[in-house]
Design an enzyme around this catalytic site. Sequence first.
Site, short mmCIF file in Angstrom:
data_model
loop_
_atom_site.label_atom_id
_atom_site.label_comp_id
_atom_site.label_asym_id
_atom_site.label_seq_id
_atom_site.Cartn_x
_atom_site.Cartn_y
_atom_site.Cartn_z
N ASP A 1 4.73 2.66 -0.73
CA ASP A 1 4.10 3.99 -0.67
C ASP A 1 2.61 3.73 -0.48
OD1 ASP A 1 3.64 6.84 -1.12
OD2 ASP A 1 2.83 6.19 -3.05
N ASP B 1 4.14 4.62 -6.84
CA ASP B 1 3.34 4.87 -8.04
C ASP B 1 4.18 5.42 -9.18
OD1 ASP B 1 3.77 7.48 -7.34
OD2 ASP B 1 1.72 7.90 -6.73
N ASP C 1 7.70 9.26 -6.46
CA ASP C 1 8.57 8.39 -5.66
C ASP C 1 9.86 8.02 -6.39
OD1 ASP C 1 6.86 8.15 -3.38
OD2 ASP C 1 5.57 6.85 -4.55
#
Length: 619
Positions: A319, A513, A517
């Site tokens: 990410d 994080d 997610d």
Amino acid sequence: MTKKMKNQLQNIVIAAIVFLVGTILPTIISINSNIELIIFLAAYVIIGRDIVKRAVKNILSGQVFDENFLMSIATIGAFLVGEYPEGVAVMLFYQVGELFQAYAVEKSRNSITDLMDIYPEYANLKDGDSIKQIDPDEAEIGDIIIIKPGEKVPLDCKVLKGNTTLDTRALTGESMPREIEVGDTLISGCININGVVEAEVIKEFGESTVSKILDLVENASSKKAEAENFITKFAKYYTPIVVICAVSLAVIPSLIVGEWETWIYRALSFLVISCPCALVISIPLSFFGGLGGASRCGVLVKGSNYLEALANAEIVVFDKTGTLTKGTFQVKEIRNKKPYSEEEIIKLAAYAESYSNHPIAEALKSAYGKELDNHMLKEVEEIAGHGVKANIDGLLVYAGNAKLMNKLKLNFDDIQVAGTLVHIAVDNQYAGCIIIADQVKEDSRMAIDLLKASGVKQIVMLTGDSELAGEVVAKELGISKAYAELLPGDKVDKVEELFKQKTNYGKLVFVGDGINDAPVLARADIGIAMGGLGSDAAIEAADIVILTDEPSKIAKAMQISKKTLRIVKQNIVFAIGIKILVLILAAFGVATMWAAVFADVGVSVIAILNAMRALKVKN
């Protein structure tokens, strides 16, 4: 050294002295064979009684075929055939091996139990003008606590008064203290170094970071790697097979050629050699050491199965925001139009946004870097979806997006940037713009380079940010594949596509994080959460948590994983290879009971010492 280990060492020393007396005394003076038996029997009782007791206890509970049974039957058998010294020696060296194992486990456990030191014993609750000590789990959200120098932060809280430096080594492995001031969040488990801090509790103890991390560590050993499960199954079938082989070796040749004593001796040697201690002890110990080594680097792995799987990572998906970037905005560039200077542009923007807590407003105020004089600000009006209008020291200032400039019908620089544009207009005249963007973490590029060097076949970046912002970060970090403008559901779809590109044995790793997610962290073979400090979702959703918020620690975790697996494979090949060789020699009468001692205890000690290498991690 634990009390149990000290007692074990004491028994080894006493038994060794008695053993030496029994061995040397007959060479000096002539003694009765019964006295010799009594001396060696005394040594055996000192060193072997615990093992025999465990064997009997296990037999009564239905667990017959274990190392205690093998050692007991082999050494008692040695006494029955008159080989007193060898019977004691086998048990003596076995206990030495057990002591080595206990020491190795304690050393590897220390790396993990250092984390247990983060458990706070009390909290200083402010009750009016007085302070009373309470148990941390008695505190409630909203309570005010006082944290003095040298004390552990008992709960997750927000600083109301005071400033200090925080020692986070127990959680992150980082030696550099963190500066803390009013408004900052304190994470439970860290140590207050030098200042008195008054803080408001923001989470109950059961939901605090320290509780979640301790729960993670305590349950890590329950999730076994495939290699550990293999050894468990192997020992289950292996032990009864070798017992049957030993009985057959003692009985069948004796019935054919006689010489019962010779074949019983060989069978007993066969039993001692066959004991799977080296495998049963060293394999879990290797993974335990790997988990401990990782924790010393600020990497918490929820189980040895994840540590094992990490070595086979083929595709690593990142990410962007909060993982490869800091997730905090910073003024990158100021473009001014005459007669306004860059300093005037940032000053007007900071005053216009002074009442806002939005990350962009915080970035503007931080870039200005001076104290704001509220007397200069006469009035502020928010224009929804556009920006703000403010009267600053007699000047009519507009700060906002392109929509606001179009609404004012002003000519302005509508440029494409990898970030956010804040346009400034003064007295209906376009004055310039400020470019604000997220910051790439200092070690993100190094993390990507290290992963490529370690053999990861594909590195991909996913982001919900704009196409341009994604491209800029990907190019800066050397990532060839980047997908932008993705919702959480879109990220899962992309991961599904990537799953089809890996081999059957390869693993897909997702690094996020841990906040937005969670679906992708759960779907990946291995979910790694960055910024574990303060992120509940990170600790709960991920398989591995990087407490230091450094992407480069992923490559470090992979290095530890591969090293641990190398050690495990070395121990399996070494232990099985030596045992098969000496078992064959024992069956043909070439290997004595002394060779059996080496094949069992010697191999165990070497395997344990090799397993301890998993603890050593280079910075």
